[in-house]
Scaffold this motif. Structure first.
Motif, short mmCIF file in Angstrom:
data_model
loop_
_atom_site.label_atom_id
_atom_site.label_comp_id
_atom_site.label_asym_id
_atom_site.label_seq_id
_atom_site.Cartn_x
_atom_site.Cartn_y
_atom_site.Cartn_z
N GLU A 16 1.49 -0.63 9.18
CA GLU A 16 1.31 0.57 8.37
C GLU A 16 2.56 1.46 8.41
O GLU A 16 3.02 1.96 7.38
CB GLU A 16 0.09 1.36 8.87
N THR A 17 3.10 1.61 9.60
CA THR A 17 4.30 2.44 9.76
C THR A 17 5.49 1.81 9.06
O THR A 17 6.27 2.50 8.38
CB THR A 17 4.63 2.63 11.25
N LEU A 18 5.62 0.49 9.19
CA LEU A 18 6.74 -0.22 8.57
C LEU A 18 6.64 -0.15 7.05
O LEU A 18 7.65 0.07 6.35
CB LEU A 18 6.75 -1.67 9.04
N THR A 19 5.43 -0.32 6.51
CA THR A 19 5.23 -0.24 5.06
C THR A 19 5.60 1.14 4.55
O THR A 19 6.28 1.27 3.52
CB THR A 19 3.77 -0.56 4.70
N SER A 69 0.84 -1.19 0.00
CA SER A 69 0.00 0.00 0.00
C SER A 69 0.88 1.25 0.00
O SER A 69 1.73 1.41 0.87
CB SER A 69 -0.91 0.02 1.24
N ILE A 70 0.68 2.09 -1.00
CA ILE A 70 1.41 3.35 -1.03
C ILE A 70 0.70 4.33 -0.10
O ILE A 70 -0.49 4.61 -0.29
CB ILE A 70 1.45 3.93 -2.46
N PRO A 71 1.37 4.84 0.90
CA PRO A 71 0.74 5.81 1.80
C PRO A 71 0.19 6.99 1.00
O PRO A 71 0.81 7.43 0.02
CB PRO A 71 1.89 6.25 2.71
N LEU A 113 11.99 4.24 1.63
CA LEU A 113 13.31 3.73 1.28
C LEU A 113 13.39 3.44 -0.22
O LEU A 113 14.36 3.83 -0.89
CB LEU A 113 13.59 2.44 2.06
N TYR A 114 12.38 2.75 -0.72
CA TYR A 114 12.34 2.40 -2.14
C TYR A 114 12.38 3.66 -3.01
O TYR A 114 13.13 3.74 -3.99
CB TYR A 114 11.09 1.59 -2.45
N LYS A 115 11.58 4.62 -2.64
CA LYS A 115 11.50 5.87 -3.40
C LYS A 115 12.84 6.61 -3.37
O LYS A 115 13.32 7.07 -4.41
CB LYS A 115 10.39 6.74 -2.81
N ASP A 116 13.44 6.71 -2.19
CA ASP A 116 14.71 7.43 -2.06
C ASP A 116 15.83 6.73 -2.83
O ASP A 116 16.64 7.38 -3.50
CB ASP A 116 15.10 7.55 -0.58
N VAL A 130 18.45 -1.23 -7.64
CA VAL A 130 17.61 -0.79 -6.52
C VAL A 130 17.16 -1.99 -5.69
O VAL A 130 17.13 -1.93 -4.46
CB VAL A 130 16.39 0.00 -7.02
N GLU A 131 16.84 -3.09 -6.34
CA GLU A 131 16.39 -4.28 -5.62
C GLU A 131 17.48 -4.78 -4.67
O GLU A 131 17.19 -5.14 -3.52
CB GLU A 131 16.01 -5.39 -6.61
N THR A 132 18.71 -4.79 -5.15
CA THR A 132 19.83 -5.21 -4.30
C THR A 132 19.99 -4.29 -3.10
O THR A 132 20.15 -4.74 -1.96
CB THR A 132 21.14 -5.24 -5.12
N GLN A 133 19.93 -3.00 -3.36
CA GLN A 133 20.10 -2.02 -2.29
C GLN A 133 18.94 -2.08 -1.30
O GLN A 133 19.14 -2.00 -0.08
CB GLN A 133 20.19 -0.61 -2.89
N LEU A 134 17.72 -2.23 -1.83
CA LEU A 134 16.55 -2.25 -0.97
C LEU A 134 16.57 -3.48 -0.05
O LEU A 134 16.25 -3.38 1.14
CB LEU A 134 15.27 -2.24 -1.80
N THR A 135 16.95 -4.62 -0.62
CA THR A 135 17.02 -5.84 0.19
C THR A 135 17.99 -5.65 1.35
O THR A 135 17.70 -6.03 2.50
CB THR A 135 17.48 -7.03 -0.68
N GLU A 136 19.12 -5.04 1.07
CA GLU A 136 20.12 -4.80 2.12
C GLU A 136 19.58 -3.85 3.18
O GLU A 136 19.74 -4.09 4.39
CB GLU A 136 21.39 -4.23 1.49
N GLU A 137 18.92 -2.77 2.74
CA GLU A 137 18.38 -1.78 3.67
C GLU A 137 17.27 -2.37 4.54
O GLU A 137 17.19 -2.10 5.74
CB GLU A 137 17.86 -0.57 2.90
N VAL A 138 16.40 -3.17 3.92
CA VAL A 138 15.30 -3.77 4.68
C VAL A 138 15.84 -4.78 5.69
O VAL A 138 15.34 -4.87 6.82
CB VAL A 138 14.29 -4.44 3.72
#
Length: 218
Positions: free
Chosen positions: A159-162, A80-82, A168-171, A130-138
């Motif tokens: 909701e807060t975590l999403t 869900s996109i806030p 993170l994904y956007k940035d 981005v997928e590689t970076q996001l996985t690491e950040e998450v």
């Protein structure tokens, strides 16, 4: 992250404009026709779209926005996109598509009066990076929250975590777009088919082209 192709929205244009053959009509410019659709869909440039009378200015804008809508729908199908981030994500998708690197070549007419147009492109390396970076950040985020929980701290609700992950994904995507890299040049043939006196691009070919341009599944 999966991104639904905007190719289905091209079909709406086919319904809005009937490029029918007639005795007084000039030779159909399949290459120019395909480039007009791609430029409008990716670059948000309706110049050729209007010059070739494929549709009106309103229809060109509707086609472009439907492509963005499809991406928003595809993303919200899994996350869900806030609400306060929706406008930012629309802008993000526009920026991604504006970076499409393609060149529409000459069209070759076939015996059945269809055309084959060769499009060369350089695939984006955006999503794999981005997928590689996001996985690491998450993973780091999860570890941090687990440590907090073990120390008696509060764990954020879903909701807060999403919202945090979407931010993170956007940035990460915006940062990667600033230094976007591409793979080696490739080519894809798109068939412009004549069905009931109406020229339409083959949707499977358009899907293959889009996946190649975006570097998805390659």
């Amino acid at each position: 992250m999966k991104h639904r192709s905007r190719i289905l929205t091209v079909l709406a244009v086919m319904l809005m404009t009937l490029l029918t053959l007639s005795g007084c009509q000039k030779e159909f410019d399949a290459s120019g026709y395909l480039k007009a659709i791609l430029d409008n869909s990716y670059k948000h440039d309706d110049t050729a779209f209007l010059e070739q009378k494929i549709g009106t200015e309103e229809q060109a804008e509707e086609l472009f926005q439907e492509g963005i809508d499809n991406n928003m729908d595809a993303m919200t199908a899994s996350l869900s996109i806030p609400e306060d981030q929706e406008a930012d994500f629309r802008t993000l998708f526009e920026d991604i598509y504006s970076k499409a690197d393609y060149t529409v070549g000459e069209a070759e007419k076939q015996d059945d009066d269809s055309y084959v147009v060769t499009v060369t492109y350089r695939p984006m390396e955006l999503f794999s990076q981005v997928e590689t970076q996001l996985t690491e950040e998450v993973n780091n985020l999860t570890e941090s929250y687990m440590q907090d929980a073990m120390n008696g701290g509060e764990v954020p609700d879903e909701e807060t975590l999403t919202a945090e992950i979407m931010q993170l994904y956007k940035d990460l995507t915006n940062a990667q777009l600033e230094n976007l890299t591409y793979g080696d040049e490739q080519s894809c043939q798109v068939r412009i088919e004549l069905n009931d006196k109406v020229y339409t691009p083959n949707t499977d070919d358009l899907m293959t082209l889009e996946n190649g341009i975006l570097g998805i599944g390659v």
